[in-house]
Design an enzyme around this catalytic site. Structure first.
Site, PDB file in Angstrom:
ATOM      1  N   ASP A 287     -18.960 -34.671  37.932  1.00 33.53           N
ATOM      2  CA  ASP A 287     -17.577 -34.854  38.358  1.00 33.53           C
ATOM      3  C   ASP A 287     -16.943 -36.017  37.595  1.00 33.53           C
ATOM      4  OD1 ASP A 287     -15.401 -34.123  40.016  1.00 33.53           O
ATOM      5  OD2 ASP A 287     -15.822 -35.809  41.341  1.00 33.53           O
ATOM      6  N   GLU A 334     -17.013 -31.770  34.315  1.00 36.22           N
ATOM      7  CA  GLU A 334     -15.704 -31.558  34.940  1.00 36.22           C
ATOM      8  C   GLU A 334     -14.702 -32.338  34.095  1.00 36.22           C
ATOM      9  OE1 GLU A 334     -12.342 -32.614  36.289  1.00 36.22           O
ATOM     10  OE2 GLU A 334     -13.627 -34.012  37.406  1.00 36.22           O
ATOM     11  N   ASP A 387     -10.560 -28.033  45.360  1.00 26.95           N
ATOM     12  CA  ASP A 387      -9.290 -28.698  45.662  1.00 26.95           C
ATOM     13  C   ASP A 387      -8.107 -27.731  45.680  1.00 26.95           C
ATOM     14  OD1 ASP A 387     -10.307 -31.321  45.872  1.00 26.95           O
ATOM     15  OD2 ASP A 387     -10.354 -31.517  43.698  1.00 26.95           O
TER      16      ASP A 387
END
Length: 410
Positions: A287, A334, A387
């Protein structure tokens, strides 16, 4: 074949399809899913449908808002996921929705100790994971007693005075045993699921946040690795600068790393962290990958993230150190948001796929990198991320004209 392509991990060299589903979303009687029959059925269903990847969000304990990206430990598992039906010593006993009670964990531990095979496995687990497990168990016990984050504890405990820690460990021994027991069974149940997945041809795909929560066992036990003052308060806060999502940027209330200290220690803490993830997963998403090239640092106490600065991070040196100890890792970056050529260069040099999101693809022009005709070979494609709305929810909010354009494109 370019140098970056030659570095691609074998698991990333084959085209695959998978599903992102966190175990908390599995069906069951409680508020979160558990690592029992429903998880096994999920794996079987994936395999029967032709999928070879199951991706999750982080498995660590979530914060008070339910986010696993602000966890009290990046090494621990979320004990709420433990399936009580597969624990010893609980036959016929009720289990509360939020997890086992202290008395129930005591019963489980008593049964564990009475089973010679389980007892040996438990002792081996505690010895192998001691480097994080003892700090985590003590942190959990002290925090429950003090009712405050570690940086608000009495100074001897806050600053890890050896005598104070020894006394606390003695006073809170029973609570620490419960934490060790819960972590043992979480680990055992997850590893059993991983074995079943492998038997069905399914690989497990994890998610590793770059930063860790300020109020965590990790920061309390390793203060020198983070930008903190003598009282344990953050001096720099992680976040991102203003962008099209937020005019003020984002403050994440998480401390920045002291990459110089980590480097001097041979990145040992990060190697331990990646080893732990490797015990659970076959592939790992990193991430906020751009934060390994440089990260946005905001002075602690700032009202927003506008007046931060880009601070250089470890870059390729960290991943070289990890590989030198653990071997090649199947990692996915990511890389959403504002990505510079330097970040792309680092990702490609490391042989990591980046991410594309179909819900981002149809809001500009034909050069949009999220449109399928612009995909590069090193790419993992998602309809949306955790998200975003569901694909159905997103589609239903689009005007008819946009839906027609997308149908024509597809």
């Amino acid at each position: 074949m370019t140098e970056s392509m030659s570095r691609i991990h074998p698991l990333l060299a084959q085209r695959r399809a998978g599903v992102l589903l966190h175990p908390t979303s599995l069906p069951g009687s409680g508020p979160v899913g558990r690592l029992g029959a429903a998880a096994e059925a999920w794996i079987d269903g994936l395999a029967e449908s032709g999928f070879t990847l199951w991706q999750t969000l982080p498995l660590c304990p979530p914060d008070s808002l339910g986010s696993p990206y602000q966890s009290c430990s990046v090494f621990a598992g979320d004990e709420r996921l433990v399936d009580p039906e597969r624990l010893p010593g609980l036959t016929g006993e009720p289990v509360v929705d939020s997890g086992l009670t202290p008395a129930q964990w005591d019963a489980v531990h008593h049964a564990l100790m009475a089973d010679g095979h389980l007892h040996a496995r438990f002792e081996a687990f505690c010895a192998a994971e001691r480097h994080w497990l003892e700090d985590f168990a003590l942190y959990q016990a002290i925090k429950a007693r003090e009712g405050a984050p570690w940086h608000a504890w009495p100074e001897p405990l806050r600053d890890r005075d050896a005598v104070a820690l020894e006394q606390a460990a003695s006073e809170l021994a029973a609570s620490m045993v419960r934490t060790r027991t819960a972590q043992f069974f979480f680990d055992a149940q997850w590893r059993a699921l991983r074995q079943r997945a492998h038997e069905r041809g399914v690989l497990l795909f994890g998610d590793l946040p770059i930063f860790v929560a300020h109020d965590s066992a990790d920061v309390w036990a390793h203060r020198a690795l983070f930008h903190l003052d003598d009282a344990g308060q953050m001096t720099q806060v992680a976040g991102v600068p203003p962008d099209y999502f937020s005019a003020d940027g984002q403050l994440w209330n998480m401390p920045h790393y002291r990459w110089d200290v980590l480097a001097a220690q041979g990145y040992r803490w990060w190697i331990d962290r990646m080893r732990r993830q490797g015990a659970w997963f076959d592939l790992i998403r990193i991430d906020h990958f751009r934060g390994f090239e440089s990260a946005w640092a905001v002075p602690a106490g700032a009202p927003n993230a506008i007046h931060g600065t880009w601070q250089p991070a470890a870059g390729a040196a960290l991943f070289a150190a990890i590989e030198s100890v653990l071997g090649p890792q199947a990692l996915v970056a990511e890389d959403l948001g504002l990505i510079t050529p330097e970040v792309d260069g680092l990702r490609l040099a490391l042989g990591m796929p980046g991410m594309r999101v179909l819900q981002f693809a149809f809001d500009s022009d034909a050069q949009n990198p999220h449109l399928p005709h612009n995909f590069e070979p090193l790419t993992v494609v998602y309809p949306g991320t955790h998200d975003n709305p569901t694909l159905c929810g997103w589609w239903c909010t689009l005007p008819q004209a946009r839906q027609d354009e997308i149908r024509d494109y597809l």
